[in-house]
Write a protein that holds these residues in place. Structure first.
Motif, PDB file in Angstrom:
ATOM      1  N   GLN A   1     -23.143  34.469   1.971  1.00  0.00           N
ATOM      2  CA  GLN A   1     -22.239  33.690   2.166  1.00  0.00           C
ATOM      3  C   GLN A   1     -21.588  32.678   0.412  1.00  0.00           C
TER       4      GLN A   1
ATOM      5  N   THR B   1     -19.129  32.791   5.100  1.00  0.00           N
ATOM      6  CA  THR B   1     -19.127  34.699   5.178  1.00  0.00           C
ATOM      7  C   THR B   1     -17.865  34.554   4.960  1.00  0.00           C
ATOM      8  N   ASP B   2     -16.716  34.005   5.301  1.00  0.00           N
ATOM      9  CA  ASP B   2     -15.307  34.246   5.127  1.00  0.00           C
ATOM     10  C   ASP B   2     -15.338  34.266   3.086  1.00  0.00           C
TER      11      ASP B   2
ATOM     12  N   SER C   1      -7.942  36.157  -1.943  1.00  0.00           N
ATOM     13  CA  SER C   1      -9.080  35.242  -1.140  1.00  0.00           C
ATOM     14  C   SER C   1      -9.542  36.657  -1.276  1.00  0.00           C
TER      15      SER C   1
ATOM     16  N   PHE D   1      -7.464  27.055   8.488  1.00  0.00           N
ATOM     17  CA  PHE D   1      -7.560  29.029   8.806  1.00  0.00           C
ATOM     18  C   PHE D   1      -8.439  29.008  10.121  1.00  0.00           C
TER      19      PHE D   1
ATOM     20  N   ALA E   1     -11.670  31.478  10.449  1.00  0.00           N
ATOM     21  CA  ALA E   1     -12.820  31.201   9.854  1.00  0.00           C
ATOM     22  C   ALA E   1     -13.618  30.631  10.521  1.00  0.00           C
ATOM     23  N   SER E   2     -15.142  30.631  10.282  1.00  0.00           N
ATOM     24  CA  SER E   2     -16.026  31.023  10.707  1.00  0.00           C
ATOM     25  C   SER E   2     -17.146  29.763  10.486  1.00  0.00           C
ATOM     26  N   ASN E   3     -17.457  29.273   9.301  1.00  0.00           N
ATOM     27  CA  ASN E   3     -18.179  28.609   8.716  1.00  0.00           C
ATOM     28  C   ASN E   3     -17.582  27.156   8.044  1.00  0.00           C
TER      29      ASN E   3
ATOM     30  N   TYR F   1     -11.384  31.695  -0.956  1.00  0.00           N
ATOM     31  CA  TYR F   1     -10.162  31.551  -0.800  1.00  0.00           C
ATOM     32  C   TYR F   1     -10.023  31.444  -2.155  1.00  0.00           C
TER      33      TYR F   1
ATOM     34  N   MET G   1     -16.589  29.634   1.121  1.00  0.00           N
ATOM     35  CA  MET G   1     -16.140  29.257   2.723  1.00  0.00           C
ATOM     36  C   MET G   1     -17.559  30.160   3.374  1.00  0.00           C
TER      37      MET G   1
ATOM     38  N   ALA H   1     -14.276  38.544  -0.471  1.00  0.00           N
ATOM     39  CA  ALA H   1     -15.318  38.858   0.360  1.00  0.00           C
ATOM     40  C   ALA H   1     -16.097  38.927  -0.554  1.00  0.00           C
TER      41      ALA H   1
END
Length: 186
Positions: free
Chosen positions: A170, A144-145, A163, A121, A124-126, A148, A142, A165
């Motif tokens: 988070q 803040t992502d 996915s 991913f 993806a940030s986290n 999924y 995941m 949000a």
């Protein structure tokens, strides 16, 4: 927040403690928690179990044949330390944090675990905080992502199905009850 799932929950056992502890409940209102063994390893933030073995977020498989002296059994090399681990059947699913990926390892022989699939991913940030599996779908919390869903029916080629949000937070944990998944968010 919740996500409706298609099928009934499958049972899985998850160890929640880094130290292997013996919990004995002799009476309903009292219990005793005692350390009976220790396995020295750095960097473990996740673990799961399979028939007398622990699978650690580092990729190590540890034998619990003698719970007072857990011992190294095998290892799989991961691109980054697993922030979550889920064992289901003959597979271990590692959710990583730094290089955000879902890594699938075949663990039929705990002495020689073998990576068979990976889904990265890159945006993806986290990382992957927690996972739950229902039939051939692994649901990933995941951060803040969001959440999924990944089809793992063909382990060498995991495929993202959908996915979602999580508004205002988070996705930090995910559990399943019947055909509903519940997501903890912060």
């Amino acid at each position: 927040n919740y996500i409706k799932m298609k099928n009934k929950m499958k049972a899985r056992f998850k160890l929640l403690l880094l130290l292997y502890l013996l919990i004995s409940a002799s009476k309903i209102k009292s219990q005793s928690i005692q350390q009976i063994g220790y396995y020295n390893v750095n960097g473990v933030t996740a673990l799961s179990s399979k028939s007398g073995y622990m699978v650690l977020g580092t990729g190590a498989v540890v034998s619990l044949a003698n719970p007072t002296l857990p011992s190294f059994s095998g290892n799989i090399s991961l691109s980054s330390i697993g922030s979550s681990v889920l064992v289901s059947g003959n597979y271990a699913y590692f959710g990583t944090a730094m290089n955000v990926s879902l890594i699938i390892a075949e663990i039929t022989n705990p002495n020689f675990p073998l990576q068979v699939g990976i889904k990265s991913f890159p945006a993806a940030s986290n990382g992957i905080f927690r996972m739950v599996k229902n039939d051939n779908v692994v649901y990933l919390a995941m951060g803040t992502d969001g959440v999924y869903s990944v089809d793992v029916s063909n382990p060498p080629i995991p495929v993202v199905i959908d996915s979602m949000a999580i508004a205002g937070g988070q996705a930090r944990d995910i559990v399943q009850y019947a055909n509903v998944a519940f997501v903890a968010h912060s």
